[in-house]
Structure formats: C-alpha cells, structure tokens
Design a protein around this motif. Sequence first.
Motif, mmCIF file in Angstrom:
data_model
loop_
_atom_site.group_PDB
_atom_site.id
_atom_site.type_symbol
_atom_site.label_atom_id
_atom_site.label_comp_id
_atom_site.label_asym_id
_atom_site.label_seq_id
_atom_site.Cartn_x
_atom_site.Cartn_y
_atom_site.Cartn_z
ATOM 1 N N HIS A 168 0.704 -1.229 -0.009
ATOM 2 C CA HIS A 168 0.075 0.029 -0.034
ATOM 3 C C HIS A 168 0.820 1.185 -0.048
ATOM 4 O O HIS A 168 1.691 1.277 1.095
ATOM 5 N N PHE A 201 -5.045 -3.929 14.869
ATOM 6 C CA PHE A 201 -5.557 -3.623 13.342
ATOM 7 C C PHE A 201 -6.357 -2.356 13.245
ATOM 8 O O PHE A 201 -5.987 -1.590 12.395
ATOM 9 N N PHE A 220 -3.845 0.424 13.976
ATOM 10 C CA PHE A 220 -2.866 0.410 12.654
ATOM 11 C C PHE A 220 -3.756 1.188 11.723
ATOM 12 O O PHE A 220 -3.072 2.257 11.265
ATOM 13 N N TYR A 249 -2.232 4.673 9.756
ATOM 14 C CA TYR A 249 -2.086 4.524 8.354
ATOM 15 C C TYR A 249 -2.644 5.528 7.883
ATOM 16 O O TYR A 249 -2.217 6.496 7.006
ATOM 17 N N ALA A 288 -9.011 -3.227 0.103
ATOM 18 C CA ALA A 288 -8.390 -3.480 1.305
ATOM 19 C C ALA A 288 -9.270 -2.714 2.393
ATOM 20 O O ALA A 288 -10.516 -2.649 2.131
ATOM 21 N N GLY A 289 -8.586 -2.646 3.644
ATOM 22 C CA GLY A 289 -9.209 -2.101 4.662
ATOM 23 C C GLY A 289 -9.743 -3.204 5.601
ATOM 24 O O GLY A 289 -9.354 -4.335 5.418
ATOM 25 N N HIS A 335 -8.062 -8.350 -0.663
ATOM 26 C CA HIS A 335 -7.661 -8.908 0.713
ATOM 27 C C HIS A 335 -8.687 -9.910 1.292
ATOM 28 O O HIS A 335 -9.981 -9.401 1.469
ATOM 29 N N GLU A 363 -6.781 -12.571 5.922
ATOM 30 C CA GLU A 363 -5.873 -11.992 7.010
ATOM 31 C C GLU A 363 -6.166 -11.893 8.239
ATOM 32 O O GLU A 363 -5.619 -12.900 8.993
ATOM 33 N N ASP A 384 3.570 -5.394 2.209
ATOM 34 C CA ASP A 384 2.218 -4.685 3.040
ATOM 35 C C ASP A 384 2.324 -3.408 3.136
ATOM 36 O O ASP A 384 2.256 -2.507 2.247
ATOM 37 N N ASP A 385 2.907 -3.023 4.167
ATOM 38 C CA ASP A 385 3.122 -1.649 4.939
ATOM 39 C C ASP A 385 4.242 -1.617 5.431
ATOM 40 O O ASP A 385 4.504 -1.410 6.881
HETATM 41 N N1 ADE Z 1 -4.625 -1.383 4.344
HETATM 42 C C1 ADE Z 1 -3.526 -1.136 4.510
HETATM 43 N N2 ADE Z 1 -2.914 -2.266 4.943
HETATM 44 C C2 ADE Z 1 -3.820 -3.119 5.073
HETATM 45 C C3 ADE Z 1 -3.765 -4.552 5.696
HETATM 46 N N3 ADE Z 1 -2.740 -5.095 5.857
HETATM 47 N N4 ADE Z 1 -5.007 -5.153 5.467
HETATM 48 C C4 ADE Z 1 -5.954 -4.635 5.116
HETATM 49 N N5 ADE Z 1 -6.119 -3.336 4.838
HETATM 50 C C5 ADE Z 1 -4.849 -2.542 4.653
#
Ligand code: ADE
Length: 323
Positions: free
Chosen positions: A13, A48, A51, A55, A161-162, A189, A192, A270-271
């Motif tokens: 991302h 999360f 996080f 983000y 995402a999200g 996604h 996860e 990922d991030d």
């Molecule tokens: N947006 C940014 N990182 C994410 C992640 N790991 N899972 C879902 N949405 C996201």
Amino acid sequence: MTAGIKKAELHCHIEGAASPALVKIQARKYNADVSGFISGDRYVWSDFTSFLVAYDGAASLFRTEEDFALLARTYLEGIAAEGAIYAEIFVSPDHALASGLSPAAYFDGLADGIAAAKASTGIECRMIIVGVRHLGADKVEAAARLASSRPHPLITGFGMAGEERFGKVADFARAFDIARDAGLGITIHAGELAGPDSVRDALDHVRPSRIGHGVRASEDDALVRRIADAGVVLEVCPGSNLALNVYPDISSHPFDRLRRAGVKVTLSSDDPPHFGSSIGREYQMAADAWGYDAAQLTGFTRTSIEAAFVDEPTRAFLLGQLD
Ligand code: ADE
Ligand code: ZN
C-alpha cells in the motif's frame, strides 16, 4: 545471502510505505502533529484498528502531486536497492480525496515518482486501485468505476483493502464485476484477520486471480486444495502477519505449508515501515525460516511476475531478467 536475489513485490500500500522519517518531513511542511501515531522513528499502534488510524494519519500528510511523486520514488528506489525489479502498489483515491487531491493529480504524481525511479534504477511498477472496504460498498463501487475508466496507463488492476471484518464479500461483488468487465486484474484482501470463510467467499463472489494474504485458508484443507487447483496466487506478507499477531512466530506461519500443498505463493511487505519490514527482509526471513535456496527464492519472484498485472512484453522482459 538474499541480497543478490531478484525480487518482486505484488502487495504494498503506497501510503503504508511512507517511513516515519518521511512523514515527519511532511508534518513539518504542513505544520501537523504526528505524536498520536509516531514516536521517534517508529509508528505507534497496538492492533489492526489502531494500525489503520496510524495509516490514515500518515496518508493525510501527502497532499500534492509532488508529495506523492516523492513517496513513490522513495519507496521504489529503496526496494530497487534491495534487488526488486518489479512492484505493484495499491493506490487509494479515497485517501487522496480525503487529503484534498483529485484522483487524476494523485495518479499523475505517483506516475512521476514511478518514472523517476525507473530512470534511476530500472524498476518497473504498476498501480492497482483499491476500494476501502470499511467505507462501504458504494465507495468501493465508485473506486471500481474510476478504475474501469482507465484513468492512467499504469493502472492495471483493482482490489479491495481495509477492515476485512466489515460487511460481506457479496456486498462488494458488483464493484469487482465492473472492474473485471473493464479488463483489469483482480485481487482482494481476504483470509488475513478473517478466517477461511472469507477466502471461500472471495473465490465465490469475486473470482480473483490473486488474493491479498489468504493465509488463513490454511485452516481448511479442502479450501487449500481448491486454491491450488484453481492456480490462484497468494500475496503473502509474513512480516505483516507477525506484526498484526495473526501468527505468534515465523515457525507457525503457513507460507511453507501452503507452498508444499501446491499453492502459488509470493512474498510481499504490505505496509513495510509499520511492520518493521521490507521486501528484502521478507525474502531473508523466508530463507532463514524455511531454508530456501537461491533457485527457490527466485521461483517466488517468477511466480509474482507470472501473476503480475502487466502487459505481455513487459512480463517477458522481467522474466528474462531472472534467467
Ligand atoms: N490497508 C493497508 N494495509 C492493510 C492490510 N494489511 N489489510 C487490510 N487493509 C490494509
Ligand atoms: Zn494489504
């Protein structure tokens, strides 16, 4: 040991790739306070939900074309120095709009950064527009319509995402129909934070060629067989999964079990600065945990490039770099 391995990253991302140092520079530029989500040279969050707050806080400090050019260039030059030859970045027009920037200016800025990094390192990059699941189906459909209008030649895919625990996958099926009909590559996604059902729903309702994460499919043997038989590629991000406590340690992570079951697995970050990761560290961690040799690690890169949302001449060129 893995420094010389050519790498590819399918799942990053772009707003999540901003380092705390870069975000602090942006904060000075816009006279903003980042103490709620950065401490020293680290992001601060505990789960999360927090996080996502960090983000969004970082994303809100990128507000102009130049800001996004700098972000994309910095990220891509950084991973090129780790051996990456290809990357796909998730781009979120909803985040740009929240920062007061039009999607067109956002894509142009990112494309400038992509071009600058290609000129300095040779790295190729494409953009995948993502809808943000917890903003709801209408917003995700709007993102899909935008993607399907093909607003920039480097935009080749659509994803979501999200917060995975928001709503049902079926609520978003129409968005993915719009994107698929426009010929975009499809990823989503799933699996996860949510369990195997989320992956099954994604396969049933979205028919993706790739799944972001997907690792929790490993809890259901029949589902693993289905993924392997269908050739669906998993964009696995072990460092993210450990940081978000999906697994307690790398020896519990299912990456190698999935690979042995015949699932096409790839490695991504990922991030990265949120998770203390980078594409180089993901390859190194996998090599250390499961003893992969250079041919196996390069094999993950080959799988990524085979699954990339890229035109065939570029794919052939990239695959040629692996020989
Ligand atoms: N947006 C940014 N990182 C994410 C992640 N790991 N899972 C879902 N949405 C996201
Ligand atoms: Zn992700």
